[in-house]
Write a protein that holds these residues in place. Sequence first.
Motif, mmCIF file in Angstrom:
data_model
loop_
_atom_site.group_PDB
_atom_site.id
_atom_site.type_symbol
_atom_site.label_atom_id
_atom_site.label_comp_id
_atom_site.label_asym_id
_atom_site.label_seq_id
_atom_site.Cartn_x
_atom_site.Cartn_y
_atom_site.Cartn_z
ATOM 1 N N VAL A 67 25.843 50.853 56.111
ATOM 2 C CA VAL A 67 27.289 50.689 55.920
ATOM 3 C C VAL A 67 27.989 52.006 56.250
ATOM 4 C CG1 VAL A 67 29.106 49.933 54.338
ATOM 5 C CG2 VAL A 67 26.746 49.083 54.032
ATOM 6 N N ASP A 68 28.805 52.003 57.334
ATOM 7 C CA ASP A 68 29.539 53.221 57.712
ATOM 8 C C ASP A 68 30.675 52.818 58.646
ATOM 9 O OD1 ASP A 68 30.359 55.827 58.716
ATOM 10 O OD2 ASP A 68 28.407 56.551 57.956
ATOM 11 N N ASP A 69 31.866 53.381 58.402
ATOM 12 C CA ASP A 69 33.004 53.040 59.266
ATOM 13 C C ASP A 69 33.016 53.843 60.548
ATOM 14 O OD1 ASP A 69 33.518 55.419 57.928
ATOM 15 O OD2 ASP A 69 35.682 55.064 57.846
ATOM 16 N N GLU A 70 32.104 54.829 60.670
ATOM 17 C CA GLU A 70 31.981 55.617 61.894
ATOM 18 C C GLU A 70 30.850 55.042 62.725
ATOM 19 O OE1 GLU A 70 33.753 57.979 63.113
ATOM 20 O OE2 GLU A 70 35.135 58.243 61.423
ATOM 21 N N PRO A 71 31.143 54.436 63.891
ATOM 22 C CA PRO A 71 30.094 53.819 64.707
ATOM 23 C C PRO A 71 28.989 54.772 65.094
ATOM 24 C CG PRO A 71 32.262 53.151 65.459
ATOM 25 C CD PRO A 71 32.489 54.243 64.453
ATOM 26 N N VAL A 72 29.310 56.053 65.302
ATOM 27 C CA VAL A 72 28.287 57.028 65.711
ATOM 28 C C VAL A 72 27.270 57.204 64.589
ATOM 29 C CG1 VAL A 72 27.851 59.418 66.366
ATOM 30 C CG2 VAL A 72 29.844 58.222 67.293
ATOM 31 N N ASN A 73 27.771 57.358 63.361
ATOM 32 C CA ASN A 73 26.848 57.541 62.227
ATOM 33 C C ASN A 73 25.980 56.290 62.024
ATOM 34 O OD1 ASN A 73 27.904 60.082 61.685
ATOM 35 N ND2 ASN A 73 29.422 59.288 60.223
ATOM 36 N N ALA A 74 26.618 55.121 62.131
ATOM 37 C CA ALA A 74 25.861 53.882 61.963
ATOM 38 C C ALA A 74 24.801 53.741 63.032
ATOM 39 C CB ALA A 74 26.812 52.691 61.997
ATOM 40 N N MET A 75 25.154 54.112 64.289
ATOM 41 C CA MET A 75 24.201 54.008 65.392
ATOM 42 C C MET A 75 23.032 54.956 65.190
ATOM 43 S SD MET A 75 24.927 54.432 69.469
ATOM 44 C CE MET A 75 26.259 53.235 69.360
ATOM 45 N N LEU A 76 23.328 56.175 64.695
ATOM 46 C CA LEU A 76 22.259 57.159 64.479
ATOM 47 C C LEU A 76 21.250 56.627 63.456
ATOM 48 C CD1 LEU A 76 20.958 59.956 64.769
ATOM 49 C CD2 LEU A 76 22.591 60.804 63.071
ATOM 50 N N LEU A 77 21.760 56.121 62.354
ATOM 51 C CA LEU A 77 20.859 55.595 61.322
ATOM 52 C C LEU A 77 20.074 54.381 61.833
ATOM 53 C CD1 LEU A 77 23.229 55.809 58.209
ATOM 54 C CD2 LEU A 77 21.169 57.185 58.613
ATOM 55 N N GLU A 78 20.736 53.517 62.567
ATOM 56 C CA GLU A 78 20.082 52.341 63.094
ATOM 57 C C GLU A 78 18.952 52.723 64.042
ATOM 58 O OE1 GLU A 78 21.172 48.129 65.363
ATOM 59 O OE2 GLU A 78 22.702 49.679 65.117
ATOM 60 N N THR A 79 19.195 53.751 64.880
ATOM 61 C CA THR A 79 18.176 54.187 65.836
ATOM 62 C C THR A 79 16.924 54.675 65.121
ATOM 63 O OG1 THR A 79 19.890 54.816 67.434
ATOM 64 C CG2 THR A 79 17.704 55.794 67.723
ATOM 65 N N VAL A 80 17.140 55.483 64.085
ATOM 66 C CA VAL A 80 15.996 56.015 63.327
ATOM 67 C C VAL A 80 15.199 54.881 62.670
ATOM 68 C CG1 VAL A 80 15.296 57.470 61.380
ATOM 69 C CG2 VAL A 80 17.106 58.235 62.941
ATOM 70 N N ALA B 256 30.838 47.684 58.806
ATOM 71 C CA ALA B 256 31.795 48.759 59.089
ATOM 72 C C ALA B 256 32.648 49.126 57.887
ATOM 73 C CB ALA B 256 32.694 48.350 60.259
ATOM 74 N N ASN B 257 32.570 48.360 56.813
ATOM 75 C CA ASN B 257 33.356 48.696 55.624
ATOM 76 C C ASN B 257 32.736 48.027 54.401
ATOM 77 O OD1 ASN B 257 34.463 45.916 55.469
ATOM 78 N ND2 ASN B 257 35.545 46.530 57.349
ATOM 79 N N GLY B 258 33.348 48.289 53.256
ATOM 80 C CA GLY B 258 32.780 47.778 52.021
ATOM 81 C C GLY B 258 32.796 46.278 51.912
ATOM 82 N N GLU B 259 33.945 45.622 52.322
ATOM 83 C CA GLU B 259 34.018 44.176 52.240
ATOM 84 C C GLU B 259 32.932 43.526 53.089
ATOM 85 O OE1 GLU B 259 36.543 46.143 52.936
ATOM 86 O OE2 GLU B 259 38.372 45.552 51.856
#
Length: 570
Positions: free
Chosen positions: A16-29, A41-44
């Motif tokens: 869960v992250d509203d910054e696509p770059v951060n989400a992509m980094l975690l997903e890649t790992v 992308a958000n809490g809801e």
Amino acid sequence: MDDGIAKQDQSTFLVVDDEPVNAMLLETVLVARGFKVITAANGEEAVERFKEHPIDMVLMDIMMPGIDGYEATRRIKALDRGGFVPVLFVTALTDEQRLAQCVEAGGDDFITKPISRVQLNAKIEAWLRTRELYRTVVAQRDVLRSHQARLEHEQETAERIVARATSSNALNTPGLRYFYSPAAILSGDILLAGRRPNGNLLILIGDFTGHGIGAAVGVPGLAAVYYDLVARGTHPAEMLDAINEKLFRSLPPDMFLTAALIEVDSGRRRVGVWNAGMPPVMLISDGELVATFTSSDLPLGVERNSAPGRRQLSYLDIPERSYLYACSDGIVEVAGEGGSLYGDERLEQTLKNATPGSGFDDLLKQVNDFRSASEPSDDTTLIELDFDSLISNSSCIGYGAAEAVSWKTELVLDARTLAHVNPVPPMMNLLADLGALEEDRQSLYVVIAELFTNALEHGVLGLDSSLKRNEEGFDSYYQRRAQAMADLDAGEVYIRLHYDPDASGRGVVIEVEDTGPGFDYERILAASDSRDVASAIAAGRGIMLVRALCEDVEYFPPGNRVRVRYKSSA
């Protein structure tokens, strides 16, 4: 690939992250590790994804538009009903107050930005192991709960079985009070009461070794035998032999029954007591201890019957204003402060000091006050017999069989039968069924038992009674008896009964014959007539006892047949 890695490979992460770059980094790992990844992308959106998919771990950003990470975590934890889904906050915050908010919201750990691959992997490994351990513990807990539920159900069923087996209207007899409290769901204590066909009240209070389920297993079987024998009118002495045989055959070697048997004969205003291993049974009248019936025999089920009729009740007349008390060791072995036990002396003193009619309540109160523990550690049973009330309310009239006019019977026992059957109880049952000499059952039982024992042991087995002159001799004698019974392959015993009332009174002629060589009965009878005690004892306790109880005793050559006439005392 081992099981641990296989389980990890199947794990699903919610990032869960509203910054696509951060989400992509975690997903890649995570994908590189073989995990499945779902992003929000958000809490809801995070809450919705959690509802839609089985999630194993959540990586949660804090600062997001709309519902922030704190609130999203609260909602996810509320949705996680027992599955334990770890939530790791991914944050650049270092403020302690903000970090405390993460914990308050239900977060389990932190991963700081900028993200370190090594730190991320280490955190994931630790929390996946924790989650797997949690799931294992929960599964084991559920298994234990299932076992516990089944055990409780089985215990409740067993409790109902025991309660039904031991229930009796006789326990509600006016003048009989009892207290029964198991230390566990099931009790090793037993309390049985019933009326014999002659109207006498018969009460058995006992205690199987141990308590709980293990101790209670013998209760239903014992109760069934007891009530069957009571209904038949079996004499208490015979009943004890029958119960002992039943328990010896059915119980494991380390289990037995301490017991006290009480018979109240309201018609003759007398009470009989037999005690084996129980605390003293006490008869109190006007604050005075009239009689104490202490343990005088082995508990039931310890050894096989070797001398039928040996277990006898001691009878005495009932004084006015008197009470009888019997209890299990749950009373006398209650521990007080410092480990001291309540004991027999306190029991006696409490009952003597009580005002008439208050002994039962006073004793229970004092025992409860004396106890140092909050809960009893042993099964507890107490009974009180108020004899004035029992006798004044005794409207039970004997309902046994009408006495037969005249009859004869013969029982023939071969070697195989002798090795496995005690014929005395069946013969006594026949006497009871035909209504013969009910008031003399105890004496008749002794006579028949002694004559049969002599025929079997000395006639068929050829044992020498002189061995039983000391304790060591008794042990040797019964060892030889056991071996001789095991080797028995020939021999017979005949038992004949003839009941024929005449003008002089009612009586039974008993004849016992064996296929043995006989013995020098003239010398034995002469010795038993001797005033020399030693010679009389040498003649044999059995012969002396039979001659004392019977009107006539006649032996026939060569000594393997004896005929006695028992005349009723009534």
